[in-house]
Enzyme design. Structure first.
Site, PDB file in Angstrom:
ATOM      1  N   LYS A 177       0.823  -1.220   0.000  1.00 42.18           N
ATOM      2  CA  LYS A 177       0.000   0.000   0.000  1.00 42.18           C
ATOM      3  C   LYS A 177       0.857   1.271   0.000  1.00 42.18           C
ATOM      4  O   LYS A 177       0.345   2.385  -0.013  1.00 42.18           O
ATOM      5  CB  LYS A 177      -0.904   0.041   1.240  1.00 42.18           C
ATOM      6  CG  LYS A 177      -2.040  -0.928   1.260  1.00 42.18           C
ATOM      7  CD  LYS A 177      -3.112  -0.543   2.285  1.00 42.18           C
ATOM      8  CE  LYS A 177      -2.750  -0.881   3.705  1.00 42.18           C
ATOM      9  NZ  LYS A 177      -3.811  -0.555   4.687  1.00 42.18           N
TER      10      LYS A 177
ATOM     11  N   LYS B  60       2.746   2.188   2.482  1.00 41.27           N
ATOM     12  CA  LYS B  60       2.672   2.764   3.837  1.00 41.27           C
ATOM     13  C   LYS B  60       3.685   2.085   4.740  1.00 41.27           C
ATOM     14  O   LYS B  60       3.971   0.895   4.566  1.00 41.27           O
ATOM     15  CB  LYS B  60       1.285   2.455   4.437  1.00 41.27           C
ATOM     16  CG  LYS B  60       0.263   3.518   4.276  1.00 41.27           C
ATOM     17  CD  LYS B  60      -1.020   3.168   5.043  1.00 41.27           C
ATOM     18  CE  LYS B  60      -1.591   4.402   5.655  1.00 41.27           C
ATOM     19  NZ  LYS B  60      -2.925   4.301   6.203  1.00 41.27           N
TER      20      LYS B  60
HETATM   21  N1  C2G Z   1     -10.516   6.857  10.310  1.00 40.04           N
HETATM   22  C1  C2G Z   1     -11.547   7.671  10.826  1.00 40.04           C
HETATM   23  N2  C2G Z   1     -11.241   8.903  11.346  1.00 40.04           N
HETATM   24  C2  C2G Z   1      -9.959   9.348  11.368  1.00 40.04           C
HETATM   25  C3  C2G Z   1      -8.909   8.525  10.870  1.00 40.04           C
HETATM   26  C4  C2G Z   1      -9.219   7.278  10.344  1.00 40.04           C
HETATM   27  O1  C2G Z   1     -12.731   7.284  10.813  1.00 40.04           O
HETATM   28  N3  C2G Z   1      -9.721  10.569  11.891  1.00 40.04           N
HETATM   29  C5  C2G Z   1     -10.871   5.550   9.725  1.00 40.04           C
HETATM   30  C6  C2G Z   1     -10.504   5.431   8.245  1.00 40.04           C
HETATM   31  O2  C2G Z   1     -11.483   6.034   7.433  1.00 40.04           O
HETATM   32  C7  C2G Z   1     -10.441   3.906   8.066  1.00 40.04           C
HETATM   33  C8  C2G Z   1      -9.961   3.432   9.448  1.00 40.04           C
HETATM   34  O3  C2G Z   1     -10.108   4.538  10.349  1.00 40.04           O
HETATM   35  O4  C2G Z   1     -11.735   3.379   7.786  1.00 40.04           O
HETATM   36  C9  C2G Z   1      -8.518   2.959   9.448  1.00 40.04           C
HETATM   37  O5  C2G Z   1      -7.749   3.977   8.858  1.00 40.04           O
HETATM   38  P1  C2G Z   1      -6.277   3.617   8.364  1.00 40.04           P
HETATM   39  O6  C2G Z   1      -5.547   2.925   9.430  1.00 40.04           O
HETATM   40  O7  C2G Z   1      -5.684   4.868   7.806  1.00 40.04           O
HETATM   41  O8  C2G Z   1      -6.609   2.591   7.196  1.00 40.04           O
HETATM   42  P2  C2G Z   1      -5.871   2.427   5.803  1.00 40.04           P
HETATM   43  O9  C2G Z   1      -4.421   2.357   6.020  1.00 40.04           O
HETATM   44  O10 C2G Z   1      -6.392   3.470   4.888  1.00 40.04           O
HETATM   45  O11 C2G Z   1      -6.307   0.966   5.337  1.00 40.04           O
HETATM   46  O12 C2G Z   1      -8.183  -2.405   2.676  1.00 40.04           O
HETATM   47  C10 C2G Z   1      -8.410  -1.137   3.242  1.00 40.04           C
HETATM   48  C11 C2G Z   1      -7.176  -0.618   3.900  1.00 40.04           C
HETATM   49  O13 C2G Z   1      -6.657  -1.575   4.772  1.00 40.04           O
HETATM   50  C12 C2G Z   1      -7.465   0.664   4.665  1.00 40.04           C
END
Ligand code: C2G
Length: 153
Positions: free
Chosen positions: A44, A46
């Protein structure tokens, strides 16, 4: 049993994550969270501060989470949905539209909930980096000042 599933990295676990999990848990009877492995995060593009094992442990300790599974690939969602008899697939709205295809593929409901504003792992990382550079700069100033003092003698 209305099973709900979501996926994420959940690095530097913060209130935005907590509120998302709380809301998703309230959509059904059981919440399953796919936690991105460190290898999948590389795919990803990341890099998380906290490693997979600890991120998964933190998620499992959250009262809104009933089961944590590893997220290794983009493609595993359909088989996870079938395997865990998922009724609702949900993500934060930064992913809106990205997973709509799962509804046709598996018959589950796909929904997106609004993110918690003003908090993100990216912001926390940025803040930590800023502290680092500020700290280094001020220490450098002090050293320069001391050196100037010493040079006078
Ligand atoms: N999130 C949220 N509010 C925030 C930050 C994050 O609601 N202030 C939510 C994101 O929208 C997501 C979840 O927390 O639904 C996890 O966010 P991340 O860890 O950034 O997820 P990501 O790395 O984008 O991975 O297959 C999908 C991926 O694994 C998503």
């Amino acid at each position: 049993m209305k099973n709900v599933i979501t996926y994420g990295t959940f690095d530097l676990f913060h209130v935005g994550h907590v509120r998302l999990l709380q809301r998703l848990r309230s959509l059904g009877d059981r919440l399953i969270v796919g936690c991105s492995t460190d290898e999948f995060n590389e795919i990803k593009g990341k890099k998380s501060v906290i490693g997979y094992n600890e991120r998964a442990e933190i998620l499992a300790s959250c009262k809104y989470v009933d089961l944590v599974i590893p997220e290794n690939t983009w493609e595993q969602k359909s088989s996870d949905i079938r395997k865990h008899e998922i009724r609702i697939f949900a993500m934060g709205d930064d992913w809106v539209g990205k997973f709509d295809h799962l509804s046709a593929e598996t018959g589950c409901i796909v929904t997106y909930v609004s993110r918690t504003s003003n908090i993100s792992t990216t912001d926390i990382k940025g803040y930590l980096r800023k502290i680092d550079s500020d700290t280094i700069a001020s220490m450098k100033n002090k050293v320069d000042h001391l050196r100037a003092q010493l040079d006078r003698y």
